[in-house]
Design a protein around this motif. Structure first.
Motif, PDB file in Angstrom:
ATOM      1  N   PRO A  86       0.827  -1.210   0.000  1.00 42.47           N
ATOM      2  CA  PRO A  86       0.000   0.000   0.000  1.00 42.47           C
ATOM      3  C   PRO A  86       0.860   1.258   0.000  1.00 42.47           C
ATOM      4  O   PRO A  86       1.945   1.288   0.572  1.00 42.47           O
ATOM      5  N   VAL A  87       0.345   2.281  -0.645  1.00 42.32           N
ATOM      6  CA  VAL A  87       1.029   3.570  -0.698  1.00 42.32           C
ATOM      7  C   VAL A  87       0.107   4.596  -0.036  1.00 42.32           C
ATOM      8  O   VAL A  87      -1.030   4.801  -0.474  1.00 42.32           O
ATOM      9  N   TYR A  88       0.600   5.241   1.011  1.00 50.15           N
ATOM     10  CA  TYR A  88      -0.256   6.123   1.808  1.00 50.15           C
ATOM     11  C   TYR A  88      -0.085   7.604   1.488  1.00 50.15           C
ATOM     12  O   TYR A  88      -0.857   8.437   1.960  1.00 50.15           O
ATOM     13  N   ARG A  89       0.917   7.913   0.660  1.00 46.12           N
ATOM     14  CA  ARG A  89       1.281   9.308   0.468  1.00 46.12           C
ATOM     15  C   ARG A  89       0.105  10.156  -0.040  1.00 46.12           C
ATOM     16  O   ARG A  89      -0.098  11.292   0.402  1.00 46.12           O
ATOM     17  N   SER A  90      -0.669   9.624  -0.951  1.00 41.71           N
ATOM     18  CA  SER A  90      -1.751  10.404  -1.566  1.00 41.71           C
ATOM     19  C   SER A  90      -3.139  10.032  -1.030  1.00 41.71           C
ATOM     20  O   SER A  90      -4.153  10.483  -1.569  1.00 41.71           O
ATOM     21  N   GLN A  91      -3.191   9.220   0.029  1.00 41.60           N
ATOM     22  CA  GLN A  91      -4.480   8.754   0.550  1.00 41.60           C
ATOM     23  C   GLN A  91      -5.259   9.876   1.247  1.00 41.60           C
ATOM     24  O   GLN A  91      -4.684  10.710   1.944  1.00 41.60           O
ATOM     25  N   ASN A  92      -6.571   9.890   1.041  1.00 42.11           N
ATOM     26  CA  ASN A  92      -7.432  10.839   1.749  1.00 42.11           C
ATOM     27  C   ASN A  92      -7.300  10.581   3.257  1.00 42.11           C
ATOM     28  O   ASN A  92      -7.481   9.452   3.711  1.00 42.11           O
ATOM     29  N   PRO A  93      -7.000  11.619   4.048  1.00 42.63           N
ATOM     30  CA  PRO A  93      -6.693  11.403   5.484  1.00 42.63           C
ATOM     31  C   PRO A  93      -7.862  10.815   6.289  1.00 42.63           C
ATOM     32  O   PRO A  93      -7.631  10.192   7.319  1.00 42.63           O
ATOM     33  N   SER A  94      -9.111  10.990   5.820  1.00 45.75           N
ATOM     34  CA  SER A  94     -10.236  10.444   6.601  1.00 45.75           C
ATOM     35  C   SER A  94     -10.284   8.919   6.552  1.00 45.75           C
ATOM     36  O   SER A  94     -11.014   8.296   7.328  1.00 45.75           O
ATOM     37  N   PHE A  95      -9.492   8.316   5.653  1.00 46.21           N
ATOM     38  CA  PHE A  95      -9.472   6.852   5.548  1.00 46.21           C
ATOM     39  C   PHE A  95      -8.178   6.250   6.106  1.00 46.21           C
ATOM     40  O   PHE A  95      -7.924   5.063   5.941  1.00 46.21           O
ATOM     41  N   LYS A  96      -7.390   7.073   6.770  1.00 48.65           N
ATOM     42  CA  LYS A  96      -6.109   6.611   7.290  1.00 48.65           C
ATOM     43  C   LYS A  96      -6.292   5.412   8.225  1.00 48.65           C
ATOM     44  O   LYS A  96      -7.125   5.434   9.129  1.00 48.65           O
ATOM     45  N   ASN A  97      -5.521   4.365   7.967  1.00 48.63           N
ATOM     46  CA  ASN A  97      -5.516   3.127   8.768  1.00 48.63           C
ATOM     47  C   ASN A  97      -6.876   2.417   8.765  1.00 48.63           C
ATOM     48  O   ASN A  97      -7.146   1.597   9.651  1.00 48.63           O
ATOM     49  N   ARG A  98      -7.726   2.708   7.769  1.00 45.79           N
ATOM     50  CA  ARG A  98      -9.042   2.066   7.759  1.00 45.79           C
ATOM     51  C   ARG A  98      -9.314   1.268   6.476  1.00 45.79           C
ATOM     52  O   ARG A  98     -10.396   0.681   6.355  1.00 45.79           O
ATOM     53  N   THR A  99      -8.372   1.224   5.530  1.00 47.75           N
ATOM     54  CA  THR A  99      -8.597   0.509   4.271  1.00 47.75           C
ATOM     55  C   THR A  99      -7.551  -0.574   4.066  1.00 47.75           C
ATOM     56  O   THR A  99      -6.418  -0.478   4.546  1.00 47.75           O
ATOM     57  N   ALA A 100      -7.943  -1.610   3.324  1.00 45.18           N
ATOM     58  CA  ALA A 100      -7.009  -2.704   3.027  1.00 45.18           C
ATOM     59  C   ALA A 100      -7.545  -3.540   1.870  1.00 45.18           C
ATOM     60  O   ALA A 100      -8.770  -3.641   1.674  1.00 45.18           O
ATOM     61  N   LEU A 101      -6.618  -4.122   1.081  1.00 42.28           N
ATOM     62  CA  LEU A 101      -6.978  -5.133   0.085  1.00 42.28           C
ATOM     63  C   LEU A 101      -6.698  -6.501   0.671  1.00 42.28           C
ATOM     64  O   LEU A 101      -6.009  -6.635   1.689  1.00 42.28           O
ATOM     65  N   PHE A 102      -7.199  -7.532   0.006  1.00 38.57           N
ATOM     66  CA  PHE A 102      -6.939  -8.915   0.418  1.00 38.57           C
ATOM     67  C   PHE A 102      -5.742  -9.396  -0.415  1.00 38.57           C
ATOM     68  O   PHE A 102      -5.902  -9.988  -1.500  1.00 38.57           O
ATOM     69  N   VAL A 103      -4.544  -9.092   0.078  1.00 32.72           N
ATOM     70  CA  VAL A 103      -3.303  -9.270  -0.691  1.00 32.72           C
ATOM     71  C   VAL A 103      -3.160 -10.696  -1.197  1.00 32.72           C
ATOM     72  O   VAL A 103      -2.751 -10.929  -2.351  1.00 32.72           O
ATOM     73  N   ASP A 104      -3.521 -11.672  -0.376  1.00 35.98           N
ATOM     74  CA  ASP A 104      -3.382 -13.082  -0.784  1.00 35.98           C
ATOM     75  C   ASP A 104      -4.344 -13.455  -1.894  1.00 35.98           C
ATOM     76  O   ASP A 104      -4.187 -14.510  -2.523  1.00 35.98           O
ATOM     77  N   GLU A 105      -5.333 -12.633  -2.162  1.00 35.64           N
ATOM     78  CA  GLU A 105      -6.332 -12.922  -3.190  1.00 35.64           C
ATOM     79  C   GLU A 105      -6.047 -12.202  -4.504  1.00 35.64           C
ATOM     80  O   GLU A 105      -6.763 -12.420  -5.494  1.00 35.64           O
ATOM     81  N   LEU A 106      -5.040 -11.320  -4.516  1.00 37.06           N
ATOM     82  CA  LEU A 106      -4.740 -10.585  -5.747  1.00 37.06           C
ATOM     83  C   LEU A 106      -4.368 -11.528  -6.886  1.00 37.06           C
ATOM     84  O   LEU A 106      -4.667 -11.255  -8.059  1.00 37.06           O
TER      85      LEU A 106
END
Length: 461
Positions: A86-106
């Motif tokens: 994950p890259v957090y540099r450009s992420q909207n701050p209201s979603f900080k530490n609240r989003t994730a993908l299912f990496v093993d399912e990619l």
């Protein structure tokens, strides 16, 4: 027909060739589509939610850049996955530490995103983008807050009951209905809806009923497919009932004036008034906002009245008067003002005296007995009875009322034979009686007693 012979020296086995051919066929087959749910995804505030999105047919996208965005936000990036992390540099701050993908399912083409602890502000249209593959798809998230409605009795009159149902802190704006026991919609007052500064809605609605039955208040939020219900049973309209019989008490004792609601209703939040209209001020006891109010109380009852506070929840509004006085006698009225209910009760206060019997005259053939009871209230009756409890013919009662309002009553009885007699003082108003028993000896013993008394007197002289 001659078949070509594959030699080991060709460098490829038959199995290897088969796999290679399958991969070539797959690469030139139907291109994968990025598919997100066409139905809006619904979540309750505070819960976690998954926005499902995948490639079909599946393609390994572990080396791809996966973007999740919301174009109505700035910055628009909700989650960025690049170079396997994950890259957090450009992420909207209201979603900080609240989003994730299912990496093993990619590797299976699953690019779904999980949002933790969803907020109302998270509601909106999300777009998943696979930039290098020139693919994108959108999905709608709806976020709701659900509240269980609260029902209370606003008014409980003799003929009708007014119920209010209220649901606080709802989102999106809910609908509120009243239903009967069979689930049929009822005609009720208009709904009242208020939107607070937190964007949450409070909705309320009143229902007036005239009969005992079960009712349901339902709050429904179609956008998030949620509903909550509260059931309430309305008993027969309560009546305020005080004792129909006068309450009798003896001066100096404590007394309870019994009064209650039937069927019982919690009246802890009600104002309970006890009054006597023949007094000024007329207020004997005032209970308001959960405590007694002494400001308007009649001073003669100061520190002598109380309700049974723990029993108010059961509709018991009885009043206790301590150290009752004769002046406390009268008609008391209990009032539940907001419920438009009142009932009265009569208090009678008495003073009881045990009668005293004395020999007024003690002749050879007859004896005159006098019975007297002093300091009685209310005015008593006085009777003479024989040993079997039969009423005897006696002289007329003599009654005197003193300056303290207490009565003295006396009555004489003439008897001619030896026997037991009873003097009874009775006060019907307070259901009290007192008795004194006396034994009259026979004439011979009376004569002997008189002689003994005469001898004693002469000796003293």
């Amino acid at each position: 027909m001659l078949q070509p012979k594959i030699q080991p020296s060709d460098g490829l086995s038959f199995r290897t060739c088969s796999v290679f051919i399958f991969m070539v066929l797959q690469s030139v087959g139907e291109p994968s589509q990025l598919i997100c749910s066409h139905q809006p995804i619904v979540a309750l505030a505070g819960d976690d939610v998954i926005l499902p999105c995948h490639l079909e047919p599946a393609i390994d996208v572990r080396s791809e850049t996966v973007l999740w965005t919301r174009t109505d936000l700035d910055p628009k990036y909700i989650h960025v996955h690049k170079d396997g992390r994950p890259v957090y540099r450009s992420q909207n701050p209201s979603f900080k530490n609240r989003t994730a993908l299912f990496v093993d399912e990619l590797k299976n083409g699953n690019v779904s995103m999980k949002i933790s602890k969803v907020k109302i502000s998270d509601a909106g249209k999300y777009v998943c983008i696979l930039d290098s593959m020139m693919k994108d798809a959108s999905i709608q998230l709806t976020v709701g807050v659900v509240s269980t409605p609260v029902v209370e009795f606003v008014s409980n009159q003799s003929r009708e009951v007014v119920l209010q149902c209220e649901a606080k802190g709802c989102y999106p704006e809910p609908e509120l209905f009243w239903l009967d026991a069979e689930g049929n919609l009822l005609s009720a007052g208009p709904p009242e809806t208020v939107r607070g500064p937190d964007d949450l809605y409070t909705v309320s609605r009143r229902l007036t009923v005239e009969k005992s039955d079960s009712f349901t208040c339902r709050v429904q939020q179609k956008n998030i497919n949620q509903s909550r219900e509260t059931h309430v049973y309305v008993p027969e309209p309560s009546q305020l009932i005080c004792s129909h019989q006068p309450i009798g008490a003896l001066a100096g004792d404590d007394v309870i004036l019994p009064c209650h609601l039937e069927p019982a209703i919690d009246v802890r939040s009600e104002t309970v008034l006890w009054t006597r209209t023949d007094l000024h001020p007329k207020y004997i006891h005032v209970h308001k906002d959960g405590r007694p109010v002494y400001r308007s109380q009649n001073p003669s009852f100061k520190n002598r009245t109380a309700l049974f506070v723990d029993e108010l929840k059961n509709g018991n509004v009885s009043m206790k008067i301590s150290k009752v006085k004769i002046s406390d006698a009268g008609k008391y009225v209990c009032i539940l003002d907001s419920m438009m209910k009142d009932a009265s009760i009569q208090l009678t206060v008495g003073v009881v005296s045990t009668p005293v019997v004395e020999f007024v005259s003690n002749q050879s053939r007859e004896v005159v007995l006098q019975c007297e009871a002093k300091g009685c209230y209310p005015e008593p009756e006085l009777f003479w009875l024989d040993a079997e409890g039969n009423l005897l013919s006696a002289g007329p009662p003599e009654t005197v009322r003193g300056p303290d309002d207490l009565y003295t009553v006396s009555r004489r009885l003439t008897v001619e034979k030896s026997h037991s007699f009873t003097c009874r003082v009775q006060q019907k108003n307070i259901n009290q009686s007192r008795e004194t028993h006396v034994y009259v000896p026979d004439a011979r013993r009376r004569r002997k007693r008189r002689e003994d008394e005469k001898t004693k007197d002469e000796t003293l002289l």
